[in-house]
Design a protein around this motif. Structure first.
Motif, PDB file in Angstrom:
ATOM      1  N   ILE A  79       9.859   3.188  -2.710  1.00 48.15           N
ATOM      2  CA  ILE A  79       9.975   4.354  -1.716  1.00 48.15           C
ATOM      3  C   ILE A  79       9.895   5.764  -2.254  1.00 48.15           C
ATOM      4  N   SER A  80      10.751   5.953  -3.291  1.00 48.50           N
ATOM      5  CA  SER A  80      10.366   7.337  -3.930  1.00 48.50           C
ATOM      6  C   SER A  80       9.281   7.745  -4.373  1.00 48.50           C
ATOM      7  N   ASN A  81       8.240   6.844  -4.597  1.00 45.89           N
ATOM      8  CA  ASN A  81       6.727   7.192  -4.740  1.00 45.89           C
ATOM      9  C   ASN A  81       5.682   7.178  -3.661  1.00 45.89           C
ATOM     10  N   ILE A  82       6.458   7.015  -2.362  1.00 50.26           N
ATOM     11  CA  ILE A  82       5.465   7.215  -1.071  1.00 50.26           C
ATOM     12  C   ILE A  82       5.275   8.670  -0.854  1.00 50.26           C
ATOM     13  N   ASP A  83       4.184   9.255  -1.125  1.00 56.22           N
ATOM     14  CA  ASP A  83       3.717  10.602  -0.659  1.00 56.22           C
ATOM     15  C   ASP A  83       2.135  10.645  -0.694  1.00 56.22           C
ATOM     16  N   SER A  84       1.678  11.698  -0.396  1.00 58.55           N
ATOM     17  CA  SER A  84       0.155  11.836  -0.107  1.00 58.55           C
ATOM     18  C   SER A  84      -0.617  11.697  -1.385  1.00 58.55           C
ATOM     19  N   GLU A  85      -0.128  11.742  -2.637  1.00 62.58           N
ATOM     20  CA  GLU A  85      -0.876  11.318  -3.748  1.00 62.58           C
ATOM     21  C   GLU A  85      -0.810   9.689  -3.628  1.00 62.58           C
ATOM     22  N   TRP A  86       0.050   8.976  -3.379  1.00 56.66           N
ATOM     23  CA  TRP A  86       0.132   7.600  -3.161  1.00 56.66           C
ATOM     24  C   TRP A  86      -0.956   7.241  -2.305  1.00 56.66           C
ATOM     25  N   LEU A  87      -0.989   7.646  -1.142  1.00 58.25           N
ATOM     26  CA  LEU A  87      -2.292   7.354  -0.262  1.00 58.25           C
ATOM     27  C   LEU A  87      -3.535   7.628  -0.668  1.00 58.25           C
ATOM     28  N   GLU A  88      -3.508   8.786  -1.293  1.00 61.12           N
ATOM     29  CA  GLU A  88      -4.972   9.045  -1.787  1.00 61.12           C
ATOM     30  C   GLU A  88      -5.222   8.005  -2.852  1.00 61.12           C
ATOM     31  N   THR A  89      -4.414   7.889  -3.789  1.00 65.42           N
ATOM     32  CA  THR A  89      -4.769   6.566  -4.702  1.00 65.42           C
ATOM     33  C   THR A  89      -5.127   5.466  -4.189  1.00 65.42           C
ATOM     34  N   VAL A  90      -4.433   4.979  -3.117  1.00 65.28           N
ATOM     35  CA  VAL A  90      -4.925   3.615  -2.415  1.00 65.28           C
ATOM     36  C   VAL A  90      -6.308   3.800  -1.977  1.00 65.28           C
ATOM     37  N   ILE A  91      -6.838   4.918  -1.242  1.00 65.72           N
ATOM     38  CA  ILE A  91      -7.993   5.234  -0.826  1.00 65.72           C
ATOM     39  C   ILE A  91      -9.170   5.147  -2.054  1.00 65.72           C
ATOM     40  N   LYS A  92      -8.680   5.725  -3.150  1.00 64.56           N
ATOM     41  CA  LYS A  92      -9.850   5.776  -4.143  1.00 64.56           C
ATOM     42  C   LYS A  92     -10.047   4.487  -4.654  1.00 64.56           C
ATOM     43  N   LYS A  93      -8.800   3.706  -4.706  1.00 63.47           N
ATOM     44  CA  LYS A  93      -8.789   2.459  -5.253  1.00 63.47           C
ATOM     45  C   LYS A  93      -9.979   1.518  -4.327  1.00 63.47           C
TER      46      LYS A  93
END
Length: 425
Positions: A79-93
């Motif tokens: 939960i501590s790693n959920i932020d905008s960068e996390w979502l961008e990483t999922v989209i990029k993947k």
């Protein structure tokens, strides 16, 4: 429970699909999916593409998969790693197949031809131009916009990729433009060159292109109709009297243009400030808009004669084009010659994309356009003024380009040699 919704943020066509991830009051993140769609193909109610064709169906499936991947990643991530960068990483993947990171930051562009053309248009303002500065010209951007429109029509429901552009593709695309769309050969070849530029740009960005790309046929076609005013015709124009002030003014611009050999974009911008004296020599000095190079044109006796009563008054290029036809008509430049014109049909309006030139025999005055100034100067002075000096004034970078411009070939060389030999004897 997390909610994941897709939406369009802008109305431009095409535009990116955005995703909003929300979980309780703690997380509310919005990111671009880097998927493009036309707003008319998007259902705001269903928050998904209209399934009108295969491409839209594929996009809908892709977004569904992305939704599942975001949901799965959220459940598997601390939960501590959920932020905008996390979502961008999922989209990029999710988009990792056939995508690259553009120079606009986080935006990724896939391997479709359409998206890569759009990327080039979107970044036009920061691209180097032929003048050594930044920013593609309006005409250059419009050329890519026309390519985008043509490719969209050509691909139909397919999704063409940059790696598809090989020799066979080039031939089929060229044939379609020439035979189906009835484009002029020079225009069709220019679109091939524009497409190759888009593919080379994609290659620089890491996308796969065909090894045959350098061999795809583009380039310039040989000028089919070399239209210029002969010295005799210039004399007829010079001796024709005009009662209308606007035609007299257009006549002056036309004669001046034919004697200094500049593009209309530079010709019509000439003012008294462009007339200077260098080392005792009176010249017209101007910076050419298209190339950015400095042109220095000596003021010859005929030029002085044309502007004896002062420079012609300001006129738009559109009016110049229209009025010089009337000038040449009044001067009876009316012999029938081969050429091409867009036929005018009474009561029928056509868009620029529907206009096609028709080849045939026409009175010469009907074919006159502003481009005749530069070509008249180059053609009439070929063999009189040394070619390197002519090229300095007309701003042609190679002799081959210059000779193609005025329609000269190897026989003309032989004829010139024979004439020079006769004169020497």
């Amino acid at each position: 429970m997390a909610t994941i919704n897709f939406f369009l943020k802008y109305k431009k066509d095409p535009t990116a699909v955005y995703v909003r991830f929300k979980h309780g009051r703690k997380f509310d993140i919005t990111k671009s999916t880097h998927k493009l769609i036309s707003p008319k193909d998007w259902s705001g109610t269903k928050k998904a593409p209209h399934p009108r064709d295969e491409n839209l169906k594929k996009l809908a499936i892709s977004l569904k998969k992305l939704e599942k991947e975001i949901e799965t990643s959220f459940n598997d991530t601390d939960i501590s790693n959920i932020d905008s960068e996390w979502l961008e990483t999922v989209i990029k993947k999710h988009n990792k197949d056939h995508s690259f990171k553009s120079d606009e930051g986080n935006k990724t562009v896939n391997d479709s031809i359409v998206e890569n053309i759009q990327h080039l248009i979107d970044t036009a303002a920061v691209r180097p131009n032929s003048k050594g500065t930044l920013g593609l010209s309006t005409s250059r951007v419009n050329s890519y916009k026309n390519l985008l429109r043509i490719i969209k029509e050509y691909q139909g429901k397919k999704r063409l990729k940059v790696k598809d552009v090989d020799i066979q593709f080039g031939r089929k695309f060229l044939s379609w433009m020439l035979n189906r769309k009835k484009y002029a050969e020079s225009y069709a070849l220019k679109k091939i060159d524009d497409l190759k530029t888009v593919c080379r740009e994609a290659q620089v960005n890491g996308l796969e292109v065909s090894t045959q790309l350098p061999k795809v046929k583009g380039g310039k076609s040989k000028n089919k109709y070399i239209l210029y005013l002969t010295p005799e015709e210039l004399k007829k124009i010079e001796e024709t009297e005009f009662e209308q002030a606007y035609l007299l003014n257009a006549k002056k611009w036309l004669l001046l243009g034919c004697h200094i050999g500049q593009r209309v974009s530079d010709l019509l911008e000439i003012t008294e400030e462009n007339f200077v004296t260098r080392n005792g020599l009176e010249v017209i000095e101007l910076k050419q808009k298209k190339t950015g190079s400095l042109a220095t044109i000596p003021i010859l006796p005929k030029t002085r004669e044309i502007i004896a009563g002062g420079l012609p008054t300001k006129i738009s290029s559109q009016n110049f084009n229209k009025y010089i036809k009337l000038v040449c008509k009044e001067a009876q430049i009316n012999q029938y010659i081969e050429g091409s014109l867009i036929p005018k049909e009474e009561g029928k309006k056509t868009s620029n994309t529907e206009k096609r030139k028709v080849e045939g025999q026409y009175q010469k005055w009907k074919l006159i356009t502003s481009h005749i100034c530069r070509r008249t100067f180059a053609t009439n002075n070929y063999g009189v003024i040394p070619t390197p000096l002519l090229m300095k004034i007309t701003a042609h970078s190679t002799e081959r380009m210059f000779l193609n411009y005025i329609g000269k070939n190897s026989f003309d060389y032989a004829e010139m040699m024979a004439n020079l030999y006769k004169e020497q004897k």
